[in-house]
Design a protein around this motif. Structure first.
Motif, short mmCIF file in Angstrom:
data_model
loop_
_atom_site.label_atom_id
_atom_site.label_comp_id
_atom_site.label_asym_id
_atom_site.label_seq_id
_atom_site.Cartn_x
_atom_site.Cartn_y
_atom_site.Cartn_z
N GLN A 153 0.83 -0.88 0.14
CA GLN A 153 -0.07 -0.43 0.32
C GLN A 153 0.73 1.39 0.15
OE1 GLN A 153 -2.76 -0.41 3.56
NE2 GLN A 153 -3.99 -2.50 2.16
N ALA A 154 1.19 1.52 -1.28
CA ALA A 154 2.39 2.86 -1.66
C ALA A 154 1.79 3.92 -0.88
CB ALA A 154 2.78 2.90 -2.79
N GLN A 155 0.65 4.77 -1.48
CA GLN A 155 0.39 5.55 -0.28
C GLN A 155 0.36 5.82 1.18
OE1 GLN A 155 -3.64 6.41 -1.79
NE2 GLN A 155 -4.28 8.96 -0.81
N GLU A 156 0.47 4.88 2.03
CA GLU A 156 0.55 4.61 2.86
C GLU A 156 2.13 5.25 3.46
OE1 GLU A 156 -0.51 4.84 7.03
OE2 GLU A 156 -1.24 4.76 5.14
N ALA A 157 2.67 5.46 2.31
CA ALA A 157 4.48 5.53 2.56
C ALA A 157 4.51 6.41 2.48
CB ALA A 157 4.98 4.43 2.01
N GLY A 158 3.79 7.14 1.79
CA GLY A 158 3.90 8.27 1.88
C GLY A 158 3.47 9.94 2.15
N TYR A 159 2.26 9.07 2.71
CA TYR A 159 1.95 9.46 3.97
C TYR A 159 2.60 9.24 5.49
CZ TYR A 159 -2.06 10.66 7.13
OH TYR A 159 -2.45 11.77 7.98
N MET A 160 2.88 8.48 5.29
CA MET A 160 3.22 8.35 7.26
C MET A 160 4.48 8.91 6.74
SD MET A 160 4.40 4.08 7.15
CE MET A 160 2.63 3.26 7.56
N THR A 161 5.43 8.78 6.18
CA THR A 161 6.50 9.67 6.43
C THR A 161 6.67 11.21 6.07
OG1 THR A 161 6.91 9.63 3.69
CG2 THR A 161 7.73 7.68 5.33
N ALA A 162 5.81 11.31 5.25
CA ALA A 162 5.09 13.11 5.36
C ALA A 162 5.09 13.52 6.88
CB ALA A 162 4.58 13.30 3.70
N LYS A 163 3.74 12.74 7.27
CA LYS A 163 3.54 13.48 8.12
C LYS A 163 4.23 12.98 9.13
CE LYS A 163 -0.38 12.18 11.63
NZ LYS A 163 -1.90 11.35 12.02
N ALA A 164 5.44 12.08 9.35
CA ALA A 164 6.63 11.88 10.22
C ALA A 164 7.21 12.55 10.25
CB ALA A 164 7.34 10.41 10.61
N LEU A 165 7.22 13.27 9.05
CA LEU A 165 8.55 14.85 8.78
C LEU A 165 8.25 15.77 9.60
CD1 LEU A 165 11.20 15.36 7.09
CD2 LEU A 165 9.76 15.83 5.06
N ILE A 166 7.04 16.24 9.19
CA ILE A 166 5.71 16.83 9.98
C ILE A 166 6.24 17.64 11.27
CG2 ILE A 166 3.91 18.91 10.12
CD1 ILE A 166 3.72 17.09 6.86
N GLU A 167 6.11 15.96 12.06
CA GLU A 167 5.89 16.55 12.57
C GLU A 167 7.31 16.17 13.69
OE1 GLU A 167 4.05 12.81 14.01
OE2 GLU A 167 1.95 13.65 13.30
N ALA A 168 8.34 16.17 12.95
CA ALA A 168 9.63 16.47 13.37
C ALA A 168 10.31 17.93 13.19
CB ALA A 168 11.08 15.30 12.89
N ALA A 169 9.63 18.64 12.22
CA ALA A 169 10.04 19.78 12.44
C ALA A 169 9.51 20.52 13.53
CB ALA A 169 9.72 19.85 10.50
N ARG A 170 8.21 20.55 13.28
CA ARG A 170 7.22 21.08 14.53
C ARG A 170 8.09 20.65 16.21
NH1 ARG A 170 1.45 18.85 13.15
NH2 ARG A 170 0.93 20.35 11.53
N GLU A 171 8.11 19.46 16.15
CA GLU A 171 8.85 19.01 17.78
C GLU A 171 10.16 20.18 18.05
OE1 GLU A 171 9.42 15.41 18.04
OE2 GLU A 171 7.07 14.58 18.09
N SER A 172 10.87 20.10 16.57
CA SER A 172 12.29 20.98 16.83
C SER A 172 12.13 22.59 16.76
CB SER A 172 13.12 20.63 15.86
OG SER A 172 12.60 21.19 14.82
#
Length: 377
Positions: A153-172
């Motif tokens: 389920q490739a769409q899930e890969a794009g979604y979960m990595t983008a979401k985690a990327l955004i959250e990491a930037a926010r936390e920093s």
């Protein structure tokens, strides 16, 4: 002195035991029925596609199947040429099955070629997008020897990595742009491979949900580190406020990071990067903090396809679960999961017994367990 004759019943029982043993072990009596050629769309030097082939070879050894891997070297015309060469072989030298990936939309021509030669095929990794549905139809209809497909389920890969990327930037608490938003760049794979397009869709979904992220531009790095580095050098000049970089695979993420460092930046500190593919280098970058988000596990799709074909060759059709299967093979690899991932999935040729996932060899198994999180548990 003449030996007494062996009773006919005893001979039949012995013959039956030998046949059953050959069936269970996949011995010579079933060798021709289990021969597979994999048209690998990647480069032979490419870590991801080499790892995918290794996993398939592990499955072949485990199931006593024969596997031939042919690399198209990221050249769609070469993939078609390989299919034509397979179809042109003498009937006794042709494989029972061909596994292909619909990278760069090569499926229509390959399926036509294999159909004419009456060679059964199965798509893995990338299946049929809506744009090709009219030309290809459904499995076993227009192309009767196209048995089906198995996709992560490739769409899930794009979604979960983008979401985690955004959250990491926010936390920093990284400083956003003058508009108060986090500015992102996206380096996608290619414009035609279904799994590439699905990853992009997932990424855009995460951006839309975030509300505080501006996707500046989406480019296509063709899965290459050098091309992504070249593109990143231009994008940094064009969008100086961009601090987030989403990538469709690990090689392109590394290329973007190379360009970021060359400008004096420090990935994980003043710039945040994500990747897809759990190569050893990607896991190391995740552990060091240079990568903010990483997903993988989908390299096993070809090995699972081998399991499906083993069962099909032995009379257990996967059609009971559907002909075009999608499974959640991607997992988000956070720092706490790296060690478990390396221990359980880092060496598939050593740790996974693919016989456990066959319905033929496990009569109680009703549904294929191809989900990566199951393996990690």
């Amino acid at each position: 002195m003449a030996l007494p004759p062996v009773p006919l019943v005893s001979l039949l029982q012995k013959c039956w035991r030998l046949c059953l043993l050959a069936f269970l072990l996949g011995g010579p009596a079933y060798g021709a029925a289990q021969s597979v050629v994999f048209i690998n769309p990647g480069r032979s030097s490419e870590v991801y596609w080499h790892t995918a082939s290794e996993a398939m070879e592990s499955a072949a050894r485990s199931l006593r199947m024969s596997l031939e891997v042919r690399y198209a070297e990221r050249n769609p015309l070469q993939a078609i040429a390989i299919a034509r060469e397979i179809a042109a072989r003498p009937s006794g030298s042709r494989p029972r099955f061909v596994i292909l990936s619909n990278d760069h939309s090569v499926a229509p021509e390959i399926l036509r070629t294999l159909e004419a030669a009456r060679i059964d095929s199965l798509m893995a990794f990338s299946g049929v997008p809506d744009s090709q549905r009219d030309a290809l139809g459904r499995p076993r209809e227009k192309f009767r020897h196209w048995l089906g497909s198995l996709e992560p389920q490739a769409q899930e890969a794009g979604y979960m990595t983008a979401k985690a990327l955004i959250e990491a930037a926010r936390e920093s608490r990284i400083v956003g742009g003058k508009d108060g938003k986090l500015h992102m760049l996206a380096i996608a794979g290619d414009r035609s491979t279904p799994s590439s397009l699905a990853r992009n869709e997932g990424m855009r979904k995460a951006v839309a949900e975030a509300g505080d992220v501006l996707l500046e531009q989406e480019v296509y790095g063709e899965w290459r580190r050098d091309r992504a580095a070249e593109q990143m050098r231009v994008l940094m000049l064009r969008y100086p406020e961009a601090r987030l970089v989403w990538s469709g695979n690990d090689d392109m993420a590394f290329g973007a990071m190379d360009a970021w460092r060359a400008r004096g930046g420090s990935p994980g500190r003043d710039g945040f990067f994500s990747a897809i593919n759990t190569s050893a280098a990607a896991l190391a970058a995740m552990r060091s903090g240079e990568l903010a988000a990483l997903a993988g596990g989908h390299y096993l799709a070809g090995a699972w396809a081998m399991v499906m074909l083993y069962d099909y060759a032995h009379g257990r059709d996967f059609s009971s679960e559907g002909l075009e299967l999608q499974r959640p093979m991607f997992v988000l690899v956070d720092p706490l999961l790296i060690d478990r991932f390396e221990q359980r999935l880092g060496a598939p040729h050593k740790l996974l017994d693919f016989r456990k996932y066959s319905k033929v060899l496990n009569s109680r198994l009703k549904v294929y367990g191809f989900e990566t999180d199951r393996l990690l548990r």
